[in-house]
Design an enzyme around this catalytic site. Structure first.
Site, PDB file in Angstrom:
ATOM      1  CG  PHE A 186      -0.383   0.477   2.497  1.00  0.00           C
ATOM      2  CD1 PHE A 186      -0.557   1.796   2.901  1.00  0.00           C
ATOM      3  CD2 PHE A 186       0.322  -0.378   3.328  1.00  0.00           C
ATOM      4  CE1 PHE A 186      -0.043   2.244   4.106  1.00  0.00           C
ATOM      5  CE2 PHE A 186       0.837   0.059   4.534  1.00  0.00           C
ATOM      6  CZ  PHE A 186       0.659   1.378   4.927  1.00  0.00           C
ATOM      7  CE  LYS A 187       3.685   1.504   4.789  1.00  0.00           C
ATOM      8  NZ  LYS A 187       4.954   1.252   5.447  1.00  0.00           N
TER       9      LYS A 187
END
Length: 484
Positions: free
Chosen positions: A117-118
């Site tokens: 998700f980064k």
């Protein structure tokens, strides 16, 4: 839109492009907007149309333009179009939302280049950094810390970009083999991997120690991509908006979000979205055995653990006992009292933590800000991974499993609650050992083709002791040796 530090009692306003490159405020505080923008039902309806007809990148431009007034809107549109594109992201929706079971959905945030998700924030940061540096004719040396996924996402977003070097600290031996391979396998001249003798909190303390040396920071143009950098949270607000849109039919419908978190950055973006007026009912914090945040939301006590007390778990990216972004939230809870925030996070946290249990502000955490919490264990993770796979044919990583477990617990005790969207954190391929332990095998489809040979790549990493001055010396030498 101007920004202020959580520790500046004078509330000195700063422009977005200045805080983008600087990261941590000079006083050690974190930047937040002077006030959050407010969105009404008409805006939310328009955003629904934008997402449906023009896509995620255009929605992102509209949302982030509320926080940026020193970059032209047309330029922002180009920046978001480059950041959120295919095949860089595997799905044209960028963040698909799917059903897991009645009342529980998953927002798939791991479609980006490093399957975490980064990427959602880092891809935007890479474009913003390059744009602003080009405008100013400057360079930047990014110093970051990672417990697993931030490092690879940052390095993949910044590799090969003009004017940028990346120095990334990792806790030696604390990441999975896949996570290490993603980072240490990069051989770009502007990427420097450092394995620190310590845990993630030690890495984070080194970043703060280096950034807190104003003279060194200025001389060597030190910037940040960790979630201490406001732009990370700003980018993450967008997927709260898009996920709410994909899960509802009208502005009358609310959803809750369950967010696996250790550093409080992902869920802090949800707090900001909720403060803006996005129809979010509850923000449910999910932790692993390192349950500092869950303990606070249950008791009002923020009890920081030492490195020795921070457990190594099967959801390693959440093995954190000092949540940097928590300061932003507490600043809001305390009515933006900068002096008190500075005392709590600049003094009391160093002494082991603080308590708001008897403070009149603590009930607002639930009643006003809509927070709840829960925790998960290794056994819970294994059971949840197995349950999702066997009941729905959905394979989730251990961190997402923490979130699903806590969400299902919440709905059991709150049967009339709004539907819950669990934020996915990574693809399960990053945690093959835990997947095998849970379901007895690794499904063939678990490993996307682009990652087939990643574990066989050569490693490029420097081992360093847990010492601020040693890290500074490494940065000095590397800058002198490598031009960008």
């Amino acid at each position: 839109m101007k920004y202020i530090s959580t520790r500046d009692a004078q509330a000195t306003p700063v422009d977005f492009t200045d805080i983008l490159l600087g990261g941590l405020a000079p006083d050690g505080g974190l930047y937040l907007p002077q006030e959050y923008p407010s969105v009404d039902a008409a805006t939310l309806d328009r955003w629904r149309s934008v997402l449906d007809n023009e896509g995620y990148a255009t929605l992102a431009a509209e949302v982030v333009s509320l926080f940026i007034d020193d970059i032209p809107v047309e330029d922002l549109k180009g920046i978001t179009a480059r950041a959120y594109s295919t095949p860089k992201f595997a799905s044209a929706q960028i963040v698909p939302v799917t059903d897991l079971e009645p009342g529980v959905k998953i927002a798939h945030l791991s479609e980006g280049p490093t399957a975490a998700f980064k990427d959602m924030a880092m891809q935007l940061l890479g474009e913003l950094f390059e744009y602003v540096l080009r405008q100013r004719g400057e360079t930047i040396n990014i110093l970051g810390a990672t417990s697993g996924d931030t490092g690879s996402s940052a390095e993949y977003a910044m590799r090969g970009r003009a004017g940028i070097r990346v120095f990334m600290l990792t806790p030696a031996g604390r990441m999975t083999p896949f996570q290490q391979a993603q980072m240490f396998g990069l051989d770009d001249p502007n990427i420097f991997n450092i394995a620190l003798d310590g845990v993630f909190d030690d890495c984070q303390d080194i970043v703060k120690g280096v950034s807190g040396d104003a003279a060194f920071k200025a001389e060597y143009h030190i910037g940040a991509v960790n979630s201490i950098n406001w732009a990370r949270l700003m980018a993450q607000v967008v997927y709260y908006v898009s996920s709410w849109i994909r899960a509802t039919d009208s502005v009358e419908q609310k959803v809750s979000f369950c967010v696996p978190t250790g550093n409080f950055g992902d869920v802090c973006a949800g707090h900001i979205a909720r403060q803006m007026g996005v129809p979010i009912d509850r923000l449910i914090v999910a932790t692993n055995e390192n349950d500092v945040l869950d303990e606070f939301f249950r008791t009002g006590d923020y009890r920081v653990r030492t490195s020795a007390e921070t457990l190594a778990t099967s959801s390693p990216s959440m093995d954190i006992s000092k949540a940097s972004n928590f300061e932003r939230f507490i600043f809001d809870v305390l009515g933006r009292d900068a002096a008190r925030t500075a005392d709590l996070f600049g003094t009391q946290v160093k002494q082991g933590g603080f308590s708001l249990a008897a403070d009149p502000a603590f009930p607002e955490v639930d009643k006003v800000y809509g927070f709840a919490s829960g925790s998960s264990t290794h056994t819970d993770r294994l059971d949840t991974i197995r349950y999702c796979w066997e009941s729905a044919g959905v394979l989730v990583d251990p961190h997402t499993a923490d979130g699903v477990k806590v969400a299902r617990d919440y709905l059991t005790t709150h049967p009339d609650a709004a539907p819950v969207i669990c934020l996915e954190t990574a693809l399960p391929v990053k945690f093959a050992g835990t997947i095998r332990e849970s379901i007895g095998s690794e499904p063939e489809a678990m490993t996307p083709e682009r990652f087939r040979d990643i574990l066989s790549a050569d490693r490029h990493v420097t081992d360093l002791p847990n010492d601020v001055d040693t890290v500074k010396d490494f940065i000095r030498t590397s800058i002198a040796d490598v031009q960008v």
